[in-house]
Structures are given as C-alpha cells and as structure tokens.
Design an enzyme around this catalytic site. Structure first.
Site, PDB file in Angstrom:
ATOM      1  CB  CYS J  31      -0.919  -0.048   1.352  1.00 23.22           C
ATOM      2  SG  CYS J  31      -1.775   1.448   1.347  1.00 23.22           S
ATOM      3  CG  ASP J  38      -2.552  -3.671  -0.156  1.00 23.30           C
ATOM      4  OD1 ASP J  38      -2.978  -3.515   0.915  1.00 23.30           O
ATOM      5  OD2 ASP J  38      -2.231  -2.572  -0.817  1.00 23.30           O
TER       6      ASP J  38
END
Lengths: 127, 127, 127, 127, 127, 127, 127, 127, 127, 127
Positions: J31, J38
């Site tokens: 991210c 992620d």
C-alpha cells in the site's frame, strides 16, 4: 436378497496394523412397512488381523455386489446395519470392525445407525 | 399438546450394542412469552438395551407424530429438551440416551440445549 | 457501558444435568486504542446448577440487552471475554461456564479468546 | 529480516486461566532454494501466565509487524515455525504456546508444521 | 516403478518436538486387476527424531518425485499405503509416522487406508 | 387462516427505482391431503411504485405476522405461492413483484414454485 | 417398468403464469450394458397452461411413484431423460417443460442430460 | 449521524472504463422503531467517469469512516440504501453506481435492498 | 498417445434437441517443458444432431478410454483443449460442442481453457 | 518493480476462437499510503487472436515472474489492475482481455477491481 456368499477376500499385505475404510454412497433397500425404496450411505471400517494370523481384506468389487444384493430386500435400517456387520465379521474375522449407515430420511427425519464389533478405537466411536 | 402416548417401539434386532441417531429438522413449537413460533432441529441418540433384556427402538413414524404434537405448545427451549429426554427414556428404557435441540435464533442469538440420560459416551458429549 | 444489572434469570427446569449454548453473532464494541468498532461472535456455554440447589438459566432477551450494552465501550478483546465470564458466573452460579469470543480481524489477523469457569468438560476445551 | 524486537506485550487482565488464538492468513516469506515466494497462514495459540506472576499477552499490531518482518527472508517452513515459537515464548513466557503454519503448496503438495511449547492441552494437538 | 532411492532428507532444525504434515492431492497409480488408473490423495504426518539424535525431515521436491514414481505401477490401495509408510520410516527413522491414502472411488465406493508407525498421538488416529 | 388484513405498508422513501427482497426461512403450513405440516422458505422481491405515485413498501413485522397466519392452514404449495403474490400485489401495487417458495420435500422430492406479477426483470426469472 | 399411467394431475390454481420445479434426489435405474444400478437426480421444471385453458399440475405422490417405476429398468441416461420429458408433456400439456438428469458417475465421469419442450425461458437453459 | 462530508476521492487512473466493488461486512445502524441495532453488509459498485472528464474514485479509508457514521443512527433499511447511493453519486459523479445492502434479519426474515444510479450493466442487476 | 480411434458412438434417441454434459475429474497428461504430470478436469458439452439426420452420442466407456490415452502425452493445456474439441467434433458431428479444461495449477496459478464449436448457446459461454 | 519485459508468449495453437483463464491466488504488493502489504487474487481472461493473424498466448512461468515483480511495489488497487491489463494487451494483442483483482480487505472492506479491453463477452462482465 442379501447374499454374503458374494463377498471375497484377499490376504492382508502387512503384519503391521492398519485401518481400511470403504464408503458406498449408493446403497438402496426397501422399507418393509411401506414398500417405498430407502436410500443411504454405508461406511465400513476395519483393521485386518495380521498377515501372520491369516488376516484378510474384503475385495472391493465383491463388496459392491454384496451391497447391491439388498436392492429388492424389505428390511429396516437397524437390521441392515447389524446384518452387514455380522456378514463382514464372519468373512474377514478382523481385529475390529464398524458399520455406519446414514439414511436420507422419511417424514422429515434423517437417521444414522452405528454397529461395532470388537475393540473399535475411541476416536471412531463418535461418527 | 406434547403427547408421549403417540410413541411406539419395536424390539431391538441385536444383543450386540449399537447406536441409533434420528435428526428432525422440522421441529416447531411456540414461545410462551411472545406467542411467536420457534423453529429448531431435534437430534435424538441412544443405545437400545440388549434384545435379551427386552430392549426396544422407537418406531420412526410414531416419533414424527410425537414431535408434531409440540406444534401448538407454548414451551421454553430448555423445557422441550428435558421433556423429550424424559418421554423417550420412559418409553424405551435405553442403555443411554441424548437429546440435542438447535434453535434458529431470536434477537440475533442462536441456542443449543443438550440433555443426557445414563452413561453417554464421551465422544458424543461435545455436540 | 457494560451493565450486568441487565441480566435476568429463571429457575432451571431440571435436576438432571444439561448444557445450554447461546451464540450471539452480532456483538460489537470499540477498540480503545484506535476508536474503530470491533465486530465479533460471542459463544456462551454453561451447565446450570441443579434445580434442588436453586440453579438458574439466563433469560435470552436480557442476555441480548446485556451484550448490546458493550456497543459504545472502548475495551480490548481479552477484557471483554473475562468480563462476560465474570458477570455471568456472578448472576447464575452455574456448575461450569465457558465464554468464547471470535473477532473478525484487524490488520489481517483474526483472534479468538476463550475463558473457562469451573470444571468445563474436556470436549468443550478445543473450541 | 525476522525481528523479535518488534514484539510488544501488555499485562494479562486476569488470574483465571484463559486461551488466546491469533490467525494471520497473510504470511509470506521466500523459499531459500528457489527464491520464489511462499504463502501461508500462521496460527498462534497460548495461555498467558497468571497476572499475579506477571503474565503478558502479545500486542496485536506488534505481532503483525513481526510477521511482516519475514517478507524478504529466505527460510524453510520448518525453520519459520520453530523460530516463531521460540521468539514468542521468549517475549511472553506463557503457561503454554503453540504455533501452526499452513502453506499453500509447491509442486502439488500442501504442508502443515506444528510446534508446541510447554503442556499444550490434548484437544489442541490434533490441529 | 516406486523408487525410495529418490527420497532425500535434511537435518531437523530443532531438538524440541514438532510435527510435519505433507498432503499430495495429485497421486495416481494403476489398478493391477483392471489396468485402469487410480487417483488419490496421500497425507504424510511425522515427528522427526530430535536434532541431537540425528533426526531428519524429508525434502519436499524429492518427496514429490518419489510419489510420481508410482504413476505406472500396478498396485492395490492397501499395498501403496504400507509401502509408503515403510519407505519413509526407513529413510527418516522418525519418532512416529502416519500415512493416509484417500481414493476417489471405483464402482461407487470411496476408500481410505491408514497405516501408522510408532506411537502416533491419539488425536491423529481418527483421520 | 391466511389474513391479508395483517399487512401494513409505509411510503417508499425514493422516486428512484430500487428493489427490495425479504426472505422468510420459517414458513410452515399444513398439507391438505395428509394433514402433516409443510416447511419452506418464502422469498418476496418487488420494486415499489415511485414515491410521487404513492408507492409503498410492506412493513417487516406485519409481513411476519401475515406469514404466521398460514400456520394452521391446509393448503397446497401452488396455492400458497399464488395467494401470497395476489395479497401483496393488492396491498402495495408495486411496479413488479415476485414470490418464490422452496419446500423441504415430501417423499424424497423437493419443490420450488415461482409466481411473478408485472414486468419482473429477466435476471430474477431464473431463481 | 416405466409406467406413465401412474401420473395424476390436478387443475392449476391460477390463470397468471407461474413456474413449478420438483427435484427428486433418489432416482435409480439399471445400466442396460453392465446390469449395475445407476443413481441420479431428476429435476422437472414447467409452466402449467392457464386455468382457463384447462391447465394442470402433476400431483406430487403420483410423480414419486412414476419415478420409482424405473427402478428395475435397463435404460441409458439419454433415454431416461427423453422419456420423462415425453411422458410428462403428454400428461400435462404445459406451456413449456424441462427435464434435467444428473448422474453420480461411472468410470470417473459424471454426466448431466437436459431435454426441453416448448419455449423454455433462456435463464433456465444453462442448468 | 451519517456524514457525507467524510467522503474523499482521488482521480481515476485511466480513461479506459473499469469497475470497482467495495464490500463492507461490518455495517451497523439502529432500528428507528425498536431501538435495537441492525447489522448488515453494504456492497458498493461503480464505474468511474473517465480521467479525461475528471472522473474520481472514493478513497477507501474515508469510505470506512463514512459507513461508521451510521453507527448511532436510527434509520430504516430502505432509507440507508437510498442515502448511501445518493451521497456517493454526489461525491463521485460516476458513469453508473449500485448499492446493495444485506441485513442479517429480524423476526426470522432476512432482507436485501438494491438501489441503482445510471445505466448499471444487466449482469449486475440480479444481485 | 491421444487416440481418437478409441471413441465410439451410438444413435441419438430423439429428434427433439437435448444437451449432454460429461465431466471427467480424473484427467492427467504431462507437461512438455518440465516432464511433470498435469492434473485437471475435462467438461464436455454438446447437442447431438437430430436422429433424422443420423445424429450420434459418444459412448461413455469409450470416452473414458480416449481420455486415458493422454496419460503419457507431453502436451500443453491449450493444445489438449483444442485437440479434444476437434476429435469429438470429427466423431459426432454435433449441432454444437464445447470443451472446458480446468487445471490444478503450477507455480501458484490455476488455469481454465474453453474451446467452442458451432453455435454454443450464450448461457454456456461463461463457464 | 513491475516489469512487463518478463512476459513471454508462444503462438496460439488454433484458428478457432478459444478462451484462456489464469488465476493467481498469491499476489502481493504494498500500500503506497501505509507501507503495509496488500494480498489479493488476480484473474486474467483473454481470447487469443487467431493463429493466422499471429495470435499468441502468454507463457505461464513468465506470467508468474511478472506478477512477482509487484512484490515490493507501492501501488493502489486500481492502478495494479489497469497496469496488468495494459501490459498484457501490449504483449499479446488479444481479441479481448479482462483483468479482475480481488483484495483481502483493509479496515473491514474487501475490494474487487475489473478492467476490460476490447469486446469482452457479456457473460464475463458480471465477475
């Protein structure tokens, strides 16, 4: 009619203990009260006697033909379960053996019957 | 109203111990506080007394009619469970017996009640 | 704020031991560190004391209101679990009681907390 | 690289024994043989030492950062599992602790590794 | 043909006991009676001997190649299970070891065979 | 007996079209042939008429009481489905409406009945 | 042998179009090549002709007896499916009708056969 | 109270059309009639306007805070759904947008509300 | 090696159009790059040409033997799918035919390949 | 960093149109706002251009390495999806192509992004 003479065996491949489970999801017999067919699953579990003691395993195709011999038989759930246990104990003389039958249900009620022979391990007694 | 006189039995087919489970997913009674219907599943497990001791099994259709006799009854979850256990113990005198009721939930809370009679095996006590 | 005074009980309907499980899948409180809401499931299991000893069961609607009283509370997972156990033990004085909380997860980690009171049977300790 | 200094703790809220489980489904490290990433789930279970003995619980966000510190590390499944156990035992000194890693599989084979510390209850040893 | 010489090991990373499980969902051999292929899942569980006693773990890629060596072999379910157990015990000399084979079924019957070596913990004996 | 007078409505909150679905998994009525209870799920889908045209939505508690009014009624699956559609169309005059009933089954046969009113969108016609 | 004379009908309760689906999970016939039993699920969907045109629905118990009449019949999957469609079209003359048979499989291959009559809506053609 | 000012956006990264779906399984508001909390899942789908036309996407953390602003609001299912649609359309001016709310149920009835804006593709209209 | 000469057919039993689907979950071939086995599921769907035009259906046992003839073949996913389509179109000359292969995955990636012949209905094109 | 130069192709084996789907359940990036990893699933679907027009398919191992090149990249969900689509269109020039990314969620919200190129069939647009 149920015919235990259909059952064949072969010598167990090992002296070390091991466990066999066969699950037949295509069992059918007839309700002796209503004449309608019953449908269920039959689970067979056993530990063969050791090879050195003449232990045997049931042959898979012969087991299938034995199960098919109940197709036209009028017989209760409880009697099917006890007969399968007795016929397979007689033919294999296993260390222990367990038969579980699960029935799809009649009148909104599903049923399961379980019959043991010999010293079935505790971890198999719950299902 | 709940009517144990509806229950019928037949002689157990075996002296060897075996276990019977009947699951009724269509049980309904009425909440005595709100008057709204309750819906649940009733699981009955038991080991019949041996044939030599006059052991019996509950007949399936009579069990269904007995369960239907709760349909209009205002009765709590806990009381249903205890009454079903007591009625079936009285009619079968089994080696052991267990009743489990699972209720769909009210106010976001699902409930399960379990009542045992006699020496229920450890592997059945968890559910 | 969590309010155990909301809890009400009714007398247990039986001297024979039985087990009650209530599952609330709609529990929410607030993380005291971040202020973000937490969401979880609370499972309550207990065996009431026998009727002859004044045993009681928690009333379902009052239990729901008690759980709702955590809605605005800033409180850690571990503290919720211990408080629910202590509040329900204080109000019911059961033979044994168990509280399990399952949390949907923060930062990719799901959590479960389990707190027992008294002699919880072995078959309930694994989940 | 794996950094146990990231782990933080807070005092356990209770003297009564309770059990905590954290499941991280987003663990990734690197296979030291092929350099390809491995993906798995890490389950951590423990019973904190009692509050009176200075027992602690691992703080959730610090646990997440500790797991993320394996992201670039070349390390075998078996070594990850043993290291996580040793690092968490060193930081919390719990009554008992268990680490289970489940790996998505390489070459068609899925793997699970389980490492225990102290007297893990029997009901947690099977999974 | 099945070739245990393909199996390689590496030293266990710990003296503390831990448990390894490898699940191969892509096992295939040939039925010696009909010549048709059989398809199954093989689960291997073991506890390595401690590092101080020269304990080893089976290397994952070598295990895959060993399983692939059954691809053209005509062999019964029961014999596959016993041979895999014996080959892996010979190569790793583990504290204990368990092999479970699940077969997709022939003639409507699914089968599971389980063979243990040494003191397999009770919680693994049920599946 | 089924009582459409129990149904209440409230004004739709929007002129923009939107779709409402209510699923009642606790429907029960009685088979007019056998007198045994039937159990099913009723799904209601509709698009309210626009607010500017006086469109309404059925109130949830009144819908529940309306469904409960079938509890003692002897009525066929097909008739339940058509009556629910007609009663709800009469009370809401929606842009379109759909009723689907799923029945748990009698004699081994599960049934689903679907009745539409007005121009139900194609994507809802398959279930 | 399959006996369409067992089928009975009752008048449809509505002029508005609606759809009926009956699913029988307990269908069995016999493979004409091997003599082994086949097991499958039969799904029947239809829209009755309008009441004003003398439309009818098949009665559920008669449908069950009709399906049971295949129990001893040696017949291929494709022929079962076409015959059920033709027999039910002849007895009900519906607006449209669809028969789908799903078979548990022989030799590792599961099969599904679908036969339509009249203008079956597009959303039912995919399954 | 619901606060659309919390919503933030960022410029869409592409002129080519693409579709975004955000699913929040942790939505809660309050029933305006009973004061009890409601729990649901909110699904948001939209196609941003092209970058060349100033198209934007909603920022994920701001969306979460916006959803949390309903926590203490007394509001009906239908009104939540229409308001979320209107607030997000106002802030993003997307090519099209869809909001679906699924509610856990009250009084045994689960509900789903769906509100569309603009030309939602047909394949999204069914759920 | 893949042998279309193994395929046998029988005359279709009907002039009315119907659809056949056979699913083989036990397909295996060999990756031509690595020599490792590939495992997958093959789905075959077709509408036979009408009986009046000499339409045929593939015989099930011959289909199984044909699929088994790929067992030792080194061949890519895409080529398997196109060859199965071409071989079956050549042998049956169906109204339309579709082949879908689903592969268990290599390197963490699962794959599906779909090849159509003729006017496959739209509702089958999505899977 | 994402490296489209890793992508390799091979000539499509057929002029007849067919569809390929590759699903990678082990995608991870970072991210750009928080620096936290992620995790997601990437689904790629395409129809190669015909062989006669020089159509190609992406090679599976090169695709895996390309996906791994995002492991350390700080990049938003929407940007990943658009970049994968653009890189694969540039390398294969397919008849049509679709990329779908499913993300495990942050702050209780799961997300799915879908980006199409060319004339993606309607039945693939819904998921």
């Amino acid at each position: 009619m149920p015919d235990p003479a259909l059952l064949e065996t072969f010598p167990t491949p090992s002296d070390a203990p091991f466990v066999v489970e066969h699950v037949n999801e295509e069992f059918t017999s007839v309700c002796p009260k209503t004449g309608h067919p019953d449908f269920g699953t039959v689970t067979l579990r056993f530990q063969p006697a050791p090879a050195a003691q003449g232990g045997t395993c049931v042959e898979l195709k012969s087991l299938k033909l034995y199960f098919q011999s109940f197709r036209a038989e009028g017989i209760f759930y409880e009697a099917v379960t006890n007969q399968v246990r007795d016929d397979l104990v007689a033919c294999m003389k296993p260390a222990w053996l367990q038969v579980i039958t699960d029935w799809r249900g009649r009148g909104g009620i599903r049923s399961t019957i379980r019959a043991d022979h010999g010293d079935v391990p505790a971890h198999h007694r719950g299902a």
